[in-house]
Scaffold this motif. Structure first.
Motif, PDB file in Angstrom:
ATOM      1  N   GLU A  43      27.509-124.668  35.233  1.00 37.59           N
ATOM      2  CA  GLU A  43      27.944-126.098  35.258  1.00 37.59           C
ATOM      3  C   GLU A  43      27.540-127.097  36.409  1.00 37.59           C
ATOM      4  N   VAL A  45      27.415-129.792  38.963  1.00 39.39           N
ATOM      5  CA  VAL A  45      28.717-130.469  39.406  1.00 39.39           C
ATOM      6  C   VAL A  45      28.300-131.916  40.088  1.00 39.39           C
ATOM      7  N   TYR A  57      27.413-137.242  39.353  1.00 36.02           N
ATOM      8  CA  TYR A  57      28.384-136.238  39.195  1.00 36.02           C
ATOM      9  C   TYR A  57      29.002-136.099  37.681  1.00 36.02           C
ATOM     10  N   ALA A  58      29.324-134.840  37.543  1.00 35.08           N
ATOM     11  CA  ALA A  58      30.015-134.230  36.154  1.00 35.08           C
ATOM     12  C   ALA A  58      31.243-135.053  36.156  1.00 35.08           C
ATOM     13  N   THR A  59      31.339-135.330  34.873  1.00 34.39           N
ATOM     14  CA  THR A  59      32.709-136.244  34.514  1.00 34.39           C
ATOM     15  C   THR A  59      33.985-135.501  35.293  1.00 34.39           C
ATOM     16  N   SER A  60      33.733-133.952  34.978  1.00 31.91           N
ATOM     17  CA  SER A  60      34.999-133.569  35.251  1.00 31.91           C
ATOM     18  C   SER A  60      35.478-133.562  36.668  1.00 31.91           C
ATOM     19  N   VAL A  61      34.314-134.005  37.763  1.00 32.19           N
ATOM     20  CA  VAL A  61      34.676-134.189  39.287  1.00 32.19           C
ATOM     21  C   VAL A  61      34.652-135.512  39.413  1.00 32.19           C
ATOM     22  N   LYS A  62      34.139-136.505  38.762  1.00 31.06           N
ATOM     23  CA  LYS A  62      33.835-137.831  39.159  1.00 31.06           C
ATOM     24  C   LYS A  62      35.430-138.518  39.810  1.00 31.06           C
ATOM     25  N   ARG A  64      36.802-137.437  42.400  1.00 33.31           N
ATOM     26  CA  ARG A  64      37.609-136.380  43.230  1.00 33.31           C
ATOM     27  C   ARG A  64      36.343-135.777  44.289  1.00 33.31           C
ATOM     28  N   LYS A  84      41.787-128.861  41.563  1.00 33.12           N
ATOM     29  CA  LYS A  84      42.589-128.534  40.368  1.00 33.12           C
ATOM     30  C   LYS A  84      42.465-127.045  40.052  1.00 33.12           C
ATOM     31  N   ASP A  86      41.453-125.679  37.346  1.00 34.47           N
ATOM     32  CA  ASP A  86      39.905-125.665  36.640  1.00 34.47           C
ATOM     33  C   ASP A  86      38.693-125.722  37.513  1.00 34.47           C
ATOM     34  N   ASP A  87      39.133-126.068  38.991  1.00 31.22           N
ATOM     35  CA  ASP A  87      37.979-125.903  39.796  1.00 31.22           C
ATOM     36  C   ASP A  87      37.356-124.758  40.235  1.00 31.22           C
TER      37      ASP A  87
END
Length: 121
Positions: A43, A45, A57-62, A64, A84, A86-87
């Motif tokens: 994925e 990042v 940034y990937a949406t999942s980490v933006k 943070r 998290k 999930d990280d």
């Protein structure tokens, strides 16, 4: 050659900073981080342009994670806050020569060995 470091085991909500140092100059390279969680595919990042003026940034980490670089040291960093579970993944440093900024995993042709980040709940 890209050498990543800084991984470890942390609790949810904590922070880590990953570093990646290249054995050659990376002035005119877009640099980035890719991760692979257990049992999942790779994925994208984050990425940073050669001058450090643009980031993706990937949406999942933006919001943070923050990517930065020091060209004088041939080093790129990934500051990860509010981690998290999930990280949890192996994080790979990547590079690609060019004056563009990478937006996906396929944009990179050079990869380092990974560093494992484990986030416990």
């Amino acid at each position: 050659q890209l050498q990543a470091s800084g991984g470890g085991v942390v609790q949810a909500g904590e922070s880590l900073r990953l570093s990646c140092t290249a054995s050659e100059r990376t002035d005119f390279h877009t640099m980035g981080w890719i991760r692979q969680a257990p049992g999942k595919g790779r994925e994208f990042v984050a990425a940073i342009s050669w001058a450090g003026t643009k980031t993706n940034y990937a949406t999942s980490v933006k919001g943070r994670f923050t990517i930065s670089r020091e060209n004088a040291k041939n080093t790129v960093y990934l500051l990860m806050n509010s981690l998290k579970p999930d990280d949890t993944a192996v994080y790979y440093c990547a590079a690609q020569k060019g004056l563009f900024i990478a937006t996906k995993e396929a944009d990179f042709s050079s990869w380092g060995q990974g560093t494992l980040v484990t986030v416990s709940s």
